[in-house]
Design a protein around this motif. Structure first.
Motif, mmCIF file in Angstrom:
data_model
loop_
_atom_site.group_PDB
_atom_site.id
_atom_site.type_symbol
_atom_site.label_atom_id
_atom_site.label_comp_id
_atom_site.label_asym_id
_atom_site.label_seq_id
_atom_site.Cartn_x
_atom_site.Cartn_y
_atom_site.Cartn_z
ATOM 1 N N THR A 199 0.851 -1.182 0.000
ATOM 2 C CA THR A 199 0.000 0.000 0.000
ATOM 3 C C THR A 199 0.891 1.237 0.000
ATOM 4 N N TYR A 200 0.284 2.383 -0.303
ATOM 5 C CA TYR A 200 1.067 3.625 -0.390
ATOM 6 C C TYR A 200 1.806 3.900 0.920
ATOM 7 N N LEU A 201 1.108 3.753 2.044
ATOM 8 C CA LEU A 201 1.737 4.054 3.327
ATOM 9 C C LEU A 201 2.824 3.038 3.674
ATOM 10 N N MET A 202 2.633 1.794 3.304
ATOM 11 C CA MET A 202 3.638 0.772 3.593
ATOM 12 C C MET A 202 4.978 1.079 2.934
ATOM 13 N N ASN A 203 4.963 1.879 1.876
ATOM 14 C CA ASN A 203 6.200 2.177 1.150
ATOM 15 C C ASN A 203 7.058 3.239 1.815
ATOM 16 N N MET A 204 6.475 4.005 2.744
ATOM 17 C CA MET A 204 7.254 5.088 3.350
ATOM 18 C C MET A 204 8.549 4.583 3.999
ATOM 19 N N PRO A 205 8.529 3.542 4.846
ATOM 20 C CA PRO A 205 9.804 3.079 5.419
ATOM 21 C C PRO A 205 10.741 2.460 4.396
#
Length: 369
Positions: free
Chosen positions: A55-61
């Protein structure tokens, strides 16, 4: 005249000067380099394809792991791309917090880069220790706000994950009170140093026309005399509110790349001073309350870029309306800035190659992904 036989030598992939697993196949005539072929891919981690199943948020780290020296900058570029794609606004205070983190990142990157470059030249540990010393102080601040020193994962779509720790601003002002003296001390050690002048001046010259043709960016481009900085050319976030200069070089050699990075630390200091003076109170908000973790941007695409410490860092995203990016592409400055390596090394000595590579300032996590 004695003609020696050409010899091919592998520098890397396991070599201290390559800053990771990177190989250069060099052809030498005596001590003079006549050709160089770079080999990438030893650290490839499938970053872009993994991002398309997250997901988009999962990619931040995951962005933290690109240029792992500069995770805050990586977070910023990715957050801007998603916010552009999804139409998310960022509160006033959060914009300032982002700028503060990224400009601190620029200072720690350049201090470390200068130290590593001098270490590659044979200065052993003293310049590197000076660079790492200030980097550690900044990492203490990052740990205070994010809980992590290097892989910060601090940005969120619509702001940042949390507001400042009560001790952050006093600690930052304490650090800034000694920063000008630190930069001046580093310059006294290096700028007129006889060995630095001999090893860096008129070595690894990158003419401005060649730099442009290779799409080089960041300090490497500016050292060649091109005053191009995305913060000025296409202001993002709130950079249009700050007064700062864009330092440039005149020759485009290793020495100019050193001088540009030293001056950029001073300009980041100027931006930090203004950001602290203008910083809104907590009512300005650190996160947009309308931003949602379960994000499904409308169908479309977006590209956002920032002036990261190493150059133009951009993210291109394509949305098909789901909570996963249909396409996720990174424009990594470390990789692009390596492309003229062959041109700027030919004709110099083997020992110069190490200094030239150090002056580019690469991180293999961003080169290979």
């Amino acid at each position: 005249m004695l003609k020696t036989q050409e010899l091919q030598i592998n520098i890397g992939p396991q070599h201290p000067s390559t800053h990771g697993v990177f190989r250069m196949l060099v052809t030498v005539d005596g001590e003079t380099l006549v050709d160089l072929v770079p080999f990438f891919g030893y650290l490839h981690r499938n970053h872009e394809q993994i991002a398309e199943r997250n997901t988009y948020l999962m990619n931040m780290p995951y962005t933290d792991r690109l240029d792992y020296f500069n995770s805050m900058a990586n977070n910023h570029a990715y957050a801007l791309a998603v916010e552009k794609l999804a139409g998310i606004e960022v509160p006033e205070r959060a914009e300032y917090l982002r700028v503060i983190m990224v400009e601190l990142t620029r200072i720690l990157n350049h201090a470390s880069a200068v130290g590593f470059m001098l270490n590659d030249m044979g200065a052993w540990q003293t310049p590197l220790a000076f660079g790492i010393r200030e980097r550690e102080k900044i990492l203490d601040l990052f740990e205070m706000v994010s809980g992590s020193r290097m892989m910060c994962n601090y940005f969120r779509f619509g702001g940042v994950v949390r507001d400042l720790h009560p001790d952050f601003l006093p600690q930052l002002r304490k650090l800034m009170s000694v920063m000008p003296a630190y930069i001046a001390e580093l310059e006294r050690l290096l700028t007129e140093n006889e060995i630095v002048l001999t090893r860096a001046k008129n070595v690894g010259v990158l003419p401005k026309e060649v730099a442009i043709s290779y799409s080089v960016s960041g300090p490497m481009l500016r050292a060649s005399g091109i005053p191009y900085d995305i913060r000025k050319a296409e202001p993002y976030s709130i950079y249009d509110r700050f007064d700062f200069d864009v330092p440039v070089g005149g020759v485009g050699d290793v020495y100019d790349r050193y001088l540009v990075r030293m001056e950029e630390m001073r300009q980041s200091y100027r931006i930090l001073e203004q950001a602290l003076e203008q910083l809104p109170d907590a009512e300005g908000g650190h996160i947009n309350p309308k931003a949602r973790p379960a994000l499904k941007p409308p169908v479309g695409d977006a590209y956002a870029r920032i002036e990261s410490p190493k150059g133009e860092l951009g993210f291109y995203l394509v949305s098909d309306g789901s909570d996963y990016p249909y396409r996720y592409k990174v424009r990594a400055p470390s990789l692009i800035n390596l492309t003229p390596l062959r041109d700027i090394c030919r004709g110099y000595k083997v020992a110069d190659v190490v200094a030239i590579l150090g002056s580019i300032d690469i991180v293999l996590g961003e080169v290979d992904r």
